[in-house]
Design a protein around this motif. Sequence first.
Motif, short mmCIF file in Angstrom:
data_model
loop_
_atom_site.label_atom_id
_atom_site.label_comp_id
_atom_site.label_asym_id
_atom_site.label_seq_id
_atom_site.Cartn_x
_atom_site.Cartn_y
_atom_site.Cartn_z
N LEU A 268 0.84 -1.19 0.00
CA LEU A 268 0.00 0.00 0.00
C LEU A 268 0.88 1.25 0.00
N PRO A 269 0.30 2.42 -0.29
CA PRO A 269 1.11 3.65 -0.39
C PRO A 269 1.94 3.94 0.85
N GLY A 270 1.46 3.55 2.03
CA GLY A 270 2.23 3.79 3.25
C GLY A 270 3.36 2.81 3.45
N GLY A 271 3.48 1.83 2.53
CA GLY A 271 4.54 0.85 2.62
C GLY A 271 4.11 -0.46 3.25
N GLU A 272 2.96 -0.47 3.94
CA GLU A 272 2.52 -1.69 4.60
C GLU A 272 2.00 -2.69 3.57
N PRO A 273 2.44 -3.95 3.66
CA PRO A 273 1.98 -4.98 2.72
C PRO A 273 0.67 -5.61 3.17
N VAL A 274 -0.14 -6.03 2.21
CA VAL A 274 -1.36 -6.77 2.49
C VAL A 274 -1.44 -7.95 1.53
N LEU A 275 -2.29 -8.91 1.86
CA LEU A 275 -2.55 -10.04 0.98
C LEU A 275 -3.88 -9.81 0.28
N LEU A 276 -3.86 -9.78 -1.05
CA LEU A 276 -5.04 -9.48 -1.86
C LEU A 276 -5.47 -10.75 -2.58
N ALA A 369 -9.07 -1.47 -16.24
CA ALA A 369 -8.49 -1.67 -17.57
C ALA A 369 -7.46 -0.59 -17.91
N THR A 370 -7.72 0.67 -17.52
CA THR A 370 -6.82 1.77 -17.88
C THR A 370 -5.93 2.21 -16.72
N GLY A 371 -6.28 1.83 -15.50
CA GLY A 371 -5.51 2.27 -14.33
C GLY A 371 -6.04 3.53 -13.69
N GLU A 372 -7.08 4.13 -14.28
CA GLU A 372 -7.66 5.36 -13.74
C GLU A 372 -8.21 5.13 -12.33
N GLY A 373 -7.86 6.03 -11.40
CA GLY A 373 -8.41 5.99 -10.05
C GLY A 373 -7.76 5.00 -9.11
N LEU A 374 -6.76 4.24 -9.55
CA LEU A 374 -6.19 3.22 -8.69
C LEU A 374 -5.40 3.81 -7.52
N ASP A 375 -4.80 4.99 -7.71
CA ASP A 375 -4.10 5.63 -6.59
C ASP A 375 -5.09 5.98 -5.48
N ASP A 376 -6.26 6.50 -5.87
CA ASP A 376 -7.30 6.80 -4.88
C ASP A 376 -7.76 5.54 -4.18
N PHE A 377 -7.91 4.45 -4.95
CA PHE A 377 -8.33 3.18 -4.37
C PHE A 377 -7.32 2.70 -3.33
N LEU A 378 -6.03 2.73 -3.66
CA LEU A 378 -5.00 2.24 -2.74
C LEU A 378 -4.96 3.07 -1.47
N ARG A 379 -5.10 4.38 -1.62
CA ARG A 379 -5.13 5.23 -0.42
C ARG A 379 -6.35 4.92 0.44
N ALA A 380 -7.48 4.69 -0.21
CA ALA A 380 -8.71 4.41 0.53
C ALA A 380 -8.61 3.10 1.30
N ILE A 381 -8.12 2.06 0.64
CA ILE A 381 -8.05 0.77 1.34
C ILE A 381 -7.00 0.82 2.46
N GLY A 382 -5.92 1.59 2.24
CA GLY A 382 -4.93 1.76 3.30
C GLY A 382 -5.53 2.47 4.50
N ASP A 383 -6.30 3.54 4.25
CA ASP A 383 -6.94 4.27 5.35
C ASP A 383 -7.94 3.38 6.09
N ARG A 384 -8.70 2.57 5.33
CA ARG A 384 -9.70 1.70 5.97
C ARG A 384 -9.03 0.66 6.88
N LEU A 385 -7.95 0.08 6.38
CA LEU A 385 -7.27 -0.95 7.18
C LEU A 385 -6.62 -0.34 8.42
N ARG A 386 -6.07 0.86 8.28
CA ARG A 386 -5.47 1.51 9.46
C ARG A 386 -6.54 1.85 10.49
N ALA A 387 -7.75 2.19 10.00
CA ALA A 387 -8.83 2.50 10.94
C ALA A 387 -9.25 1.28 11.73
N LEU A 388 -9.03 0.09 11.15
CA LEU A 388 -9.39 -1.14 11.85
C LEU A 388 -8.30 -1.59 12.81
#
Length: 449
Positions: A268-276, A369-388
Amino acid sequence: MTDTNAQSPGSPNTPYNEALAGTLIDRTIREKIVLVAVALPGDSDESVDASLDELALLVDTAGADEVARLVQRRDAPDHTWYIGKGKVEELKELCLALDADTVVFDNELAPSQQFKLEKLLGRTALDRTAVILDIFGQNAHTMEGKAQVELALLRYRLPRLRRGANAKMSQQRGGVGGRFGSGETKLETDRRRIMRRITKLERDLAALSETRALQRQGRGRSGLASVAIVGYTNAGKSTLLNRLTDSGVLSEDRLFATLDPTTRRLALPGGEPVLLTDTVGFISRLPHGLVESFKGTLEVAAQADYLVHVVDASAPDPHGQIDAVHEVLREIDAAEVPELLVINKADLDPAAAKDLLAEFTDSVVVSAATGEGLDDFLRAIGDRLRALAVVYDLFVPYDRGDVMASVHREGEIVSTTDDETGWTVRARLSDASAGRLGEFVVSTQEATA
């Protein structure tokens, strides 16, 4: 499509490809299919048409062509034919006029209804469940996937076994004194063989489930958060996994292209790894037998820390697809797992994606398919996991650099203070990581998002 009421399912030891290939569909030709639906009270014309459109896609994926549709509105299904007797006669004339090979009902047929329809129509009658089973049979490639599909198929076929017109009533004789008794009928023999095969498959899948549980324990000891990608079939889940991890998972524009779960490591953007993990796609009215057979595979969603729910913005009814996914999640006890709604295929229908985002304001819009919005997605999932996560205060002596490396690798450092004899570290850690580092934990507090 071939007759699902075949007399023998094959030997219990018959290899998967030999036992299941062509069970429902003849791959050598494009069969002509008439689609049939019953509209019950509460079903709008639009919903019936949309469901038939999806059934047409299923039939096409299975290797056949729709040539006509027939819809009847009723207060309740007919207990003998599902549709009315007059409608059955109309269906027979339609099949004769179009030289149709098979009729496929969008509704689930009882074995007795299926048998009587085939007898009157003079051709194979299938339901939605049979078509989905056939597609799963085509797309299963791993040993576990094949076993799961075969188990679901045998459970579907068992109540549909019937004695053929030329079947011998006493195929087998007893042992000593057998000449005085009629022995077992072929139907009884087939039924017994299927039950033996079902029992063996259930044992094999239970063993594979135990192996997967051990693998999950190993991943849990790694301290990495687990994220499962769920969603309607063909929503773009595998494309998303490929785009994020370069995993090379099969990604095609067709239904149920992926049946076997695939897990990849993602930073994730913060450097923390996850299993997807990519999972099998869901569909409206997913057959209960399939859910039962694939429960071992689907439990990856129930045991995940977070769900990424991918929805196709360009789909005719994205709301219906979201509801169908939630229904399956409830059935596999995954409804309580927190989720991030990811509105995919924004490149195909930007207006629809924007409308969904306005309705589901806590979601993100992407194009896998194009990669649009993936940076926002990664930041969002990182924030959600940190909140947990839970924030831990640890004291690590200076001579335990290995412990500091583990904290950096498995968690997120909030702050570090140098003391006289070591580091005072505040970090977000998983339960597994915190358990392993328990001797260094000083205090604990709930994290704030």
